[in-house]
Design an enzyme around this catalytic site. Structure first.
Site, PDB file in Angstrom:
ATOM      1  N   ASP A 257       0.855  -1.192   0.000  1.00  0.00           N
ATOM      2  CA  ASP A 257       0.000   0.000   0.000  1.00  0.00           C
ATOM      3  C   ASP A 257       0.895   1.248   0.000  1.00  0.00           C
ATOM      4  OD1 ASP A 257      -2.427   1.359   0.202  1.00  0.00           O
ATOM      5  OD2 ASP A 257      -2.486   1.263   2.399  1.00  0.00           O
TER       6      ASP A 257
ATOM      7  N   ASP B   9       2.939   4.955  -5.560  1.00  0.00           N
ATOM      8  CA  ASP B   9       2.173   6.193  -5.384  1.00  0.00           C
ATOM      9  C   ASP B   9       3.040   7.392  -5.751  1.00  0.00           C
ATOM     10  OD1 ASP B   9       0.692   8.322  -4.607  1.00  0.00           O
ATOM     11  OD2 ASP B   9       0.306   7.627  -2.554  1.00  0.00           O
TER      12      ASP B   9
ATOM     13  N   GLU C 245      -1.354   5.937  -9.174  1.00  0.00           N
ATOM     14  CA  GLU C 245      -2.325   6.917  -8.666  1.00  0.00           C
ATOM     15  C   GLU C 245      -2.194   8.255  -9.391  1.00  0.00           C
ATOM     16  OE1 GLU C 245      -2.982   7.155  -4.461  1.00  0.00           O
ATOM     17  OE2 GLU C 245      -3.839   9.159  -4.579  1.00  0.00           O
TER      18      GLU C 245
ATOM     19  N   GLY D  31      -7.856   8.416   6.946  1.00  0.00           N
ATOM     20  CA  GLY D  31      -8.063   8.711   8.360  1.00  0.00           C
ATOM     21  C   GLY D  31      -9.532   8.786   8.748  1.00  0.00           C
TER      22      GLY D  31
END
Ligand code: G3H
Ligand code: 13P
Ligand code: ZN
Length: 320
Positions: free
Chosen positions: A93, A115, A145, A190
């Site tokens: 991730d 990313d 991304e 979050g």
């Protein structure tokens, strides 16, 4: 070099193809400890759902990469032991460098995210292309991304430049060769995704526009926790201090899962569920000091949460 195939893991290619066809999304749950992993696997076996086990670089540092790899391999065997061998992907991730992605691939990951979303467009393309060229030699799938997810301090509604620009996606996908694309349409990481008074809404119109430009291409949604208010209340009831935590409404995620969104990332909701269960035990049984007596209930609560997500949000139940 350890191939993920030797560990009994799969890459995400076939799972995404089926999810696209079937109008559902594959759950991508983060883990960094045994109870989370047990809950994820038990929930996914019981709902007969494929699953993506996600490891962040922080999780890798916390738990140790060798242990995590053996845990993922153990998860494959655990699922079989529970009676239903579901497809399991081990995914990096938010990989932030070529070296990290390469290292994970050599350690048995079947999928990586690079990313480069914070980089200028051309640099994002160059970095992503480099990871894809390396990963594809080993049949490892790659997520890229485009667009930056807003932080909690940002005003999501006003920060248009953080959304993925639909006019860029076709070029990005073609030039990088990625297998899936994470986009920014108003989700964020979050437990504080919107401010009080703000309408918690993701930009399904941008998603639709992106789908038009790259039809049939797997889209990924990060920052997709819903921050269940009953769990937040439970945390606060047992001494927590979580104020104004707001997530993405589940109906919106369900809608997204029915479209080209093939992977939905959920981490914070699991953290909240564990915290609520542990706080409850600490308050109700202050003399308890066996970790199994509070981690056990946390694991049970997590499992229920993941089952609920698979069945009611992702629609991935009975798809394994
Ligand atoms: O997107 C971030 C994930 O929730 C992982 O978080 O970097 O704190 O492990 P972490
Ligand atoms: P949440 O913080 O919304 O759970 O998002 C997790 C995520 O996107 C992991 O990559
Ligand atoms: Zn994320």
């Amino acid at each position: 070099m350890i191939s993920y195939k030797e560990l009994g893991l799969v890459n995400s290619r076939d799972l995404f193809a089926k999810a696209m066809q079937g109008g559902y999304a594959i759950p991508a749950y983060n883990f960094n400890n045994m109870e989370q992993l047990q809950a994820i696997i038990a929930a996914c076996v019981e709902t007969k759902s494929p699953v993506i086990l996600q490891v962040s670089s922080g999780a890798r540092k916390y738990a140790n990469q060798t242990l995590l790899r053996f845990m993922a391999q153990g998860a494959v065997e655990y699922a079989k032991e529970l009676g239903y061998p579901i497809p399991i992907v081990l995914h990096l991730d938010h990989g932030d460098s070529f070296e990290l992605c390469k290292n994970c691939i050599e350690f048995g990951f079947s999928s990586v995210m690079i990313d480069g979303s914070h980089l200028p467009y051309e640099e994002n393309i160059a970095l992503t292309r480099r990871v894809v060229d390396y990963a594809h030699q080993f049949d490892v799938t790659v997520e890229g991304e485009l667009g930056v997810l807003a932080g909690v301090e940002d005003d999501v509604k006003a920060e248009h430049h953080t959304y993925t620009q639909p006019e860029e996606v076709e070029d990005f996908v073609k030039r990088t060769g990625v297998d899936s694309l994470a986009i920014s349409i108003g989700t964020s990481h979050g437990a504080f995704k919107f401010k009080p008074g703000q309408k918690p809404e993701i930009r399904l119109d941008i998603l639709k526009e992106i789908e038009k430009r790259i039809p049939g291409f797997p889209i990924v949604l990060h920052g997709s926790s819903s921050v269940p208010q009953d769990i937040v209340e439970e945390i606060n009831r047992y001494g927590g201090k979580m104020k104004d935590s707001i997530g993405i409404p589940e109906e919106q995620l369900r809608k997204a899962a029915g479209s080209a969104v093939c992977k939905i990332n959920i981490d914070s909701d699991g953290r909240l569920a564990m915290t609520a269960a542990i706080r409850k035990v600490f308050v109700e049984k202050p003399d308890e000091f066996d970790p199994r007596k509070y981690l056990g209930p946390a694991r049970d609560k997590l499992k229920e949460l993941y089952k609920h997500k698979n069945i009611n949000v992702l629609g991935s139940d009975n798809k394994a």
